[in-house]
Design an enzyme around this catalytic site. Structure first.
Site, PDB file in Angstrom:
ATOM      1  N   LYS A 147     -57.078  -9.363 -57.934  1.00 56.89           N
ATOM      2  CA  LYS A 147     -58.392  -9.986 -57.740  1.00 56.89           C
ATOM      3  C   LYS A 147     -59.469  -8.896 -57.677  1.00 56.89           C
ATOM      4  O   LYS A 147     -59.241  -7.832 -57.077  1.00 56.89           O
ATOM      5  CB  LYS A 147     -58.367 -10.805 -56.445  1.00 56.89           C
ATOM      6  CG  LYS A 147     -59.609 -11.658 -56.198  1.00 56.89           C
ATOM      7  CD  LYS A 147     -59.476 -12.509 -54.924  1.00 56.89           C
ATOM      8  CE  LYS A 147     -60.689 -13.402 -54.713  1.00 56.89           C
ATOM      9  NZ  LYS A 147     -60.585 -14.231 -53.482  1.00 56.89           N
TER      10      LYS A 147
ATOM     11  N   SER B 207     -61.906 -19.284 -54.045  1.00 60.27           N
ATOM     12  CA  SER B 207     -62.500 -18.270 -54.883  1.00 60.27           C
ATOM     13  C   SER B 207     -61.508 -17.526 -55.771  1.00 60.27           C
ATOM     14  O   SER B 207     -61.923 -16.912 -56.748  1.00 60.27           O
ATOM     15  CB  SER B 207     -63.220 -17.235 -54.013  1.00 60.27           C
ATOM     16  OG  SER B 207     -62.300 -16.500 -53.234  1.00 60.27           O
TER      17      SER B 207
ATOM     18  N   SER C  79     -59.441 -19.913 -50.006  1.00 62.64           N
ATOM     19  CA  SER C  79     -59.551 -19.306 -51.345  1.00 62.64           C
ATOM     20  C   SER C  79     -58.234 -18.894 -51.994  1.00 62.64           C
ATOM     21  O   SER C  79     -58.227 -18.522 -53.169  1.00 62.64           O
ATOM     22  CB  SER C  79     -60.460 -18.080 -51.292  1.00 62.64           C
ATOM     23  OG  SER C  79     -61.801 -18.461 -51.211  1.00 62.64           O
TER      24      SER C  79
END
Lengths: 493, 95
Positions: free
Chosen positions: A79, A159, A183
């Site tokens: 990420k 997210s 998330s």
């Protein structure tokens, strides 16, 4: 999808060990899958083929000398929130344009120390603020899942939308992710993948771009429960550079898979039966209860009376911490600078140009609730409510409950650019209604796919555990996975 | 409580974010929507409840007061938009 990219981490680990293929071959298979499909999904914001192949070569060399780590030769996606030395790290924000850190996050360093290979950096909501991955400076991510008979593009959740989409579309063997209000778990539920947010303090936050420091935790998104267990074992550690990381041994999570649920008590909180919840989710929850009962667990009804206040409290605490954390982006030390007539003008113009709409909105809310005269009414009140939310869980766990079963999300994946959600920020925030309590109380939570809805889209169940009892979650989630089976999208790309 | 245009502009100033008149007007509605949503917290009885300061009860780990890092000025300024001799450059702040 080539055969190599369809393997789980556990399967690839075995075949690498047996010499059926090399890490370089496996890495090349992933790089060509990314090459072919990333333009469709927009899951990666930076692909690092040279670095990947270099790491894979080094891994094969290590293996040849008999020094294979727990993730030796396994290609992973990272990420964009994790700092990776000299590699794109922008939290998918315009304000960090061109930022190349001179240091490595502890979580990613742990993975490399165990032999893993980095494929690139994954798309996400800007500064992890969002539930659809649509707030990214790099644009939306497309969910590999589509409704039956439809080619409408769906969000992968957020997210960690790039992480979830990349894992689900076979563009990496597993991915790192982070979870501040849901998330990891919400995107996992939207893509038929497994995601675990461990207990606050289990993974070091050092080198992870901060959103809300008292809530942020790193964790993996993986194809199945076993892969999530393998990855978390490697990611978790105590760290001198993060004083909130916990000095407890990291258990062998994989060893808890397949253990019996006999004698275990699973709590079903009545407050999670929210108004307007689709019947399918209600049914899925009942199915989950039946599976756990069949496996020998005792099911008990419980109450968590302050559940409904978790989301409003979160929308005070998280923006307040974010407004403070994001004060550092001022155009002086890194990233974007927009010149102004004086230094304040430069700050204001830089931040106006560098932050997206949702990030600005949250900084504004946070600044407002912390401003003179409002601190007691909002922030202090929210922190007190947070104590009550945590106490709800403590009472239940003290009464002998080992884990709590809930739905992971109030719906399956929704469409990209949904007008209804775009017009009302609070509606988008409601996506985290089942996951946010876990962050507020610092507990571990896992989302595991449990079925498909009538449209053919994946739905997940969530298990919530006691602090640092991730093993119980893996063990229980594995039972659900065994009963429900695994879910992979039909390939249309 | 609700926020008006003047409050939005004041908060934007505190947050060091330049807002246009149009932005500020839009934010009034959005912020009020969120403030109304969080307002329900006021109905919770918190008498005698301590505000949470840490989710896991723990003593702050301390380390010896010794220099363990440093001598990397080049790394520290490497990402800055403008620098000179390992200094960050900003617009003039003192006349």
């Amino acid at each position: 999808m080539t055969e190599l990219t369809s393997l789980t981490i556990a399967e690839a680990r075995e075949k690498l060990e047996a010499g059926e293929f090399t890490s370089v071959e496996l890495t090349e298979a992933y790089l060509s899958a990314i090459d072919a499909a990333n333009s469709v999904f927009n899951a990666y914001v930076a692909v690092t083929p040279e670095k990947a192949l270099g790491m894979a070569k080094a891994s094969d060399a290590r293996r040849a000398t008999g020094k294979a780590g727990a993730l030796e030769g396994i290609p992973l996606g990272i990420k964009d929130l994790f700092a990776t030395r000299d590699v794109h790290t922008q939290a998918c924000s315009h304000i960090l344009d061109g930022f190349l850190p001179k240091y490595e996050s502890t979580v990613t360093q742990n993975l490399w120390d165990d032999g893993a290979v980095m494929l690139g950096k994954l798309n996400m909501d800007e500064f992890a603020m969002g539930s659809s991955n649509e707030t990214s400076h790099y644009g939306a991510v497309v969910n590999p899942w589509r409704a039956n008979g439809s080619n409408q593009q769906l969000v992968p959740g957020g997210s960690s939308g790039g992480s979830a989409a990349a894992v689900s579309a076979f563009l990496c063997a597993g991915a790192t992710a982070t979870d501040t209000g849901g998330s990891i778990r919400q995107p996992a539920a939207f893509t038929g993948t497994v995601g675990i947010k461990p207990t606050y303090g289990r993974c070091s936050r050092w080198g992870t771009v901060a959103f809300a420091s008292s809530l942020d935790q790193a964790g993996p998104i993986a194809r199945d429960v076993r892969d999530a267990a393998i990855m978390l074992k490697s990611m978790a550690s105590v760290d001198a550079k993060d004083t909130t990381s916990v000095d407890l041994p990291v258990p062998d999570y994989e060893a808890s898979l397949g253990q019996s649920l006999k004698g275990m008590k699973i709590g079903i909180p009545k407050e999670y039966r929210v108004e307007g919840m689709p019947e399918e989710i209600e049914k899925l929850w009942a199915q989950g209860i039946a599976w756990l009962k069949d496996a020998g667990a005792e099911i008990v009804d419980i109450t968590l009376p302050h559940t409904k206040y978790a989301l409003p409290a979160y929308y005070i605490v998280a923006p307040a911490e974010a407004s403070s954390n994001l004060a550092r982006y001022d155009g002086v030390r890194y990233g974007l600078r927009v010149d102004g007539k004086d230094i304040v003008d430069m700050y204001e113009k830089t931040r106006a140009a560098g932050f997206g709409t949702e990030v600005k909105r949250r900084i504004m809310i946070g600044t407002y609730v912390l401003s003179a005269g409002y601190y007691d009414a909002y922030y202090l009140q929210a922190q007190k409510v947070r104590t009550l939310i945590k106490r709800d869980f403590e009472i239940v766990f003290d009464a002998g409950v080992d884990a709590i079963l809930t739905p992971a999300t109030p719906s399956s994946a929704f469409g990209i650019a949904d007008e209804d959600l775009a017009s009302d920020p609070v509606k988008m925030y409601l996506n985290d209604i089942f996951t946010v309590t876990v962050n507020m109380a610092g507990l571990p939570g896992i989302a595991v796919p449990a079925g498909l809805d009538a449209k053919g889209l994946p739905l997940g169940l969530q298990l919530i555990g006691k602090p640092f009892e991730e093993e119980t979650l893996f063990r229980t989630a594995y039972v659900i996975e065994q009963a429900a089976g695994r879910f992979t999208p039909a390939k249309w790309w | 409580m609700s926020v008006d245009l003047a409050t939005v502009k004041r908060v934007a100033r505190l947050a060091r974010i330049a807002v246009t008149e149009e932005d500020a007007n839009r934010m009034v509605g959005e912020l009020n929507g969120i403030i109304n949503f969080v307002e329900q917290l006021s109905e919770v009885d918190v008498t005698g409840v301590e505000p949470m300061t840490s989710v896991t009860p723990m003593d702050m780990r301390k380390r010896a007061d010794a220099v363990t890092d440093g001598d990397k000025a080049d790394d520290i300024v490497a990402n800055a938009p403008t620098t000179d001799h390992n200094f960050f450059l900003v617009p003039k702040v003192v006349e």
